[in-house]
Design a protein around this motif. Structure first.
Motif, mmCIF file in Angstrom:
data_model
loop_
_atom_site.group_PDB
_atom_site.id
_atom_site.type_symbol
_atom_site.label_atom_id
_atom_site.label_comp_id
_atom_site.label_asym_id
_atom_site.label_seq_id
_atom_site.Cartn_x
_atom_site.Cartn_y
_atom_site.Cartn_z
ATOM 1 N N GLU A 22 -7.023 2.165 5.155
ATOM 2 C CA GLU A 22 -7.047 2.212 3.756
ATOM 3 C C GLU A 22 -8.658 2.062 3.426
ATOM 4 O O GLU A 22 -9.127 0.804 3.733
ATOM 5 C CB GLU A 22 -6.380 1.398 2.793
ATOM 6 C CG GLU A 22 -6.548 1.765 1.497
ATOM 7 C CD GLU A 22 -5.707 0.673 0.314
ATOM 8 O OE1 GLU A 22 -6.138 0.485 -0.597
ATOM 9 O OE2 GLU A 22 -4.698 0.376 1.062
ATOM 10 N N GLY A 23 -9.384 3.184 2.904
ATOM 11 C CA GLY A 23 -10.801 3.102 2.625
ATOM 12 C C GLY A 23 -11.039 2.213 1.197
ATOM 13 O O GLY A 23 -10.217 1.950 0.664
ATOM 14 N N PRO A 24 -12.460 1.962 1.171
ATOM 15 C CA PRO A 24 -12.730 1.407 -0.372
ATOM 16 C C PRO A 24 -12.282 2.094 -1.443
ATOM 17 O O PRO A 24 -12.476 1.701 -2.521
ATOM 18 C CB PRO A 24 -14.219 1.235 -0.267
ATOM 19 C CG PRO A 24 -14.625 1.979 1.005
ATOM 20 C CD PRO A 24 -13.515 2.412 1.668
ATOM 21 N N ASP A 25 -12.261 3.330 -1.355
ATOM 22 C CA ASP A 25 -11.797 4.140 -2.333
ATOM 23 C C ASP A 25 -10.461 4.408 -2.618
ATOM 24 O O ASP A 25 -9.959 4.983 -3.641
ATOM 25 C CB ASP A 25 -12.578 5.802 -2.096
ATOM 26 C CG ASP A 25 -12.111 6.311 -0.944
ATOM 27 O OD1 ASP A 25 -11.263 5.824 -0.143
ATOM 28 O OD2 ASP A 25 -12.333 7.589 -0.646
ATOM 29 N N GLY A 26 -9.407 3.794 -1.654
ATOM 30 C CA GLY A 26 -8.089 3.637 -1.997
ATOM 31 C C GLY A 26 -7.579 4.976 -1.016
ATOM 32 O O GLY A 26 -6.218 4.910 -1.072
ATOM 33 N N LYS A 27 -8.348 5.656 -0.539
ATOM 34 C CA LYS A 27 -7.695 6.773 0.404
ATOM 35 C C LYS A 27 -7.229 6.241 1.743
ATOM 36 O O LYS A 27 -7.989 5.688 2.263
ATOM 37 C CB LYS A 27 -8.395 8.077 0.204
ATOM 38 C CG LYS A 27 -8.691 8.693 -1.090
ATOM 39 C CD LYS A 27 -9.823 9.997 -0.886
ATOM 40 C CE LYS A 27 -9.839 10.561 -2.330
ATOM 41 N NZ LYS A 27 -10.925 11.461 -2.380
ATOM 42 N N ALA A 28 -6.289 7.132 2.283
ATOM 43 C CA ALA A 28 -5.927 6.696 3.767
ATOM 44 C C ALA A 28 -6.736 7.461 4.508
ATOM 45 O O ALA A 28 -6.981 8.957 4.335
ATOM 46 C CB ALA A 28 -4.305 6.932 3.865
ATOM 47 N N TYR A 29 -7.357 7.238 5.612
ATOM 48 C CA TYR A 29 -8.061 7.935 6.916
ATOM 49 C C TYR A 29 -7.684 7.303 7.853
ATOM 50 O O TYR A 29 -7.142 6.443 8.708
ATOM 51 C CB TYR A 29 -9.957 7.339 6.664
ATOM 52 C CG TYR A 29 -10.556 7.697 5.310
ATOM 53 C CD1 TYR A 29 -11.012 8.813 5.268
ATOM 54 C CD2 TYR A 29 -10.404 6.781 4.431
ATOM 55 C CE1 TYR A 29 -11.649 9.056 4.215
ATOM 56 C CE2 TYR A 29 -11.116 6.801 3.204
ATOM 57 C CZ TYR A 29 -11.699 8.120 3.006
ATOM 58 O OH TYR A 29 -12.571 8.638 1.906
ATOM 59 N N ARG A 30 -7.458 8.541 8.902
ATOM 60 C CA ARG A 30 -7.169 8.353 10.221
ATOM 61 C C ARG A 30 -8.489 8.289 11.353
ATOM 62 O O ARG A 30 -9.518 9.020 11.107
ATOM 63 C CB ARG A 30 -6.234 9.581 10.682
ATOM 64 C CG ARG A 30 -5.198 9.864 9.916
ATOM 65 C CD ARG A 30 -4.546 11.097 10.610
ATOM 66 N NE ARG A 30 -3.335 10.824 10.966
ATOM 67 C CZ ARG A 30 -2.439 11.229 11.628
ATOM 68 N NH1 ARG A 30 -2.918 12.622 12.405
ATOM 69 N NH2 ARG A 30 -0.980 11.075 12.131
ATOM 70 N N LEU A 31 -8.517 7.109 12.014
ATOM 71 C CA LEU A 31 -9.652 6.921 12.839
ATOM 72 C C LEU A 31 -9.059 6.655 14.205
ATOM 73 O O LEU A 31 -8.054 6.415 14.685
ATOM 74 C CB LEU A 31 -10.248 5.463 12.432
ATOM 75 C CG LEU A 31 -10.741 5.428 11.031
ATOM 76 C CD1 LEU A 31 -11.243 3.983 10.888
ATOM 77 C CD2 LEU A 31 -12.043 6.393 11.007
ATOM 78 N N LEU A 32 -9.842 6.865 15.167
ATOM 79 C CA LEU A 32 -9.612 6.530 16.683
ATOM 80 C C LEU A 32 -10.450 5.425 17.071
ATOM 81 O O LEU A 32 -11.673 5.385 16.889
ATOM 82 C CB LEU A 32 -10.066 7.946 17.543
ATOM 83 C CG LEU A 32 -9.405 7.893 18.951
ATOM 84 C CD1 LEU A 32 -8.100 7.815 18.813
ATOM 85 C CD2 LEU A 32 -10.009 9.101 19.794
#
Length: 164
Positions: A22-32
């Motif tokens: 979860e990023g600072p903007d509240g959205k979910a991000y996929r990372l490797l």
């Protein structure tokens, strides 16, 4: 991007893990994420540590490992002796006990050189491989203060190890 939430995911090819953060903007991000990368090498690869500071982190981490201060996963069979007539070590074989003691003395000296206010984050990030944001939270520090304090600590450790 700073992670504000919990990370969940699966391991890909043993070395990398796919994480949803979860990023600072509240959205979910996929990372490797590279699972073998230490926090110090992560900071260095993003130009947040100088080469001198990274070398100091590597030196103190090496002494911590040589001092055998980490948790053991398996039983230590070093002291189990095979039956023989003689209890002597092979000629010229180094005594692991002396190497561990010397590494422990260097580690204690490096932590003392860092100072009482700086050695907490130094040990947590470099030896225990705790993330910088996790250290800041556990120490009750404001966000981004850990990077500055860690840099000061690593400069002092570089002086201790005489890293140019």
């Amino acid at each position: 991007m700073a992670a504000a939430g919990k990370a969940v995911g699966k391991v890909v090819e043993g070395r990398y893990a796919e994480r949803t953060v979860e990023g600072p903007d509240g959205k979910a991000y996929r990372l490797l994420v590279n699972l073998s990368e230490s926090p110090a090498s992560w900071l260095y690869s993003r130009k947040m540590l100088s080469r001198r500071q990274y070398d100091a982190a590597d030196a103190i981490r090496g002494d911590w490992e040589r001092a055998a201060l980490g948790a053991r996963v398996t039983m230590n069979w070093d002291s189990a002796a095979a039956p023989s007539r003689s209890r002597r070590a092979a000629p010229g074989a180094p005594d692991p006990g002396l190497d561990e003691v010397a590494a422990r003395l260097r580690l204690d000296g490096a932590l003392a050189a860092a100072g009482p206010g700086l050695c907490d984050i130094l040990w947590r990030v470099v030896c225990a491989c705790e993330s910088l944001p996790a250290c800041e939270r556990s120490l009750g520090w404001p966000s981004r203060a850990g990077k500055l304090v860690l840099g000061f600590a690593l400069d002092r450790v570089a002086d201790f190890y005489r890293i140019g």
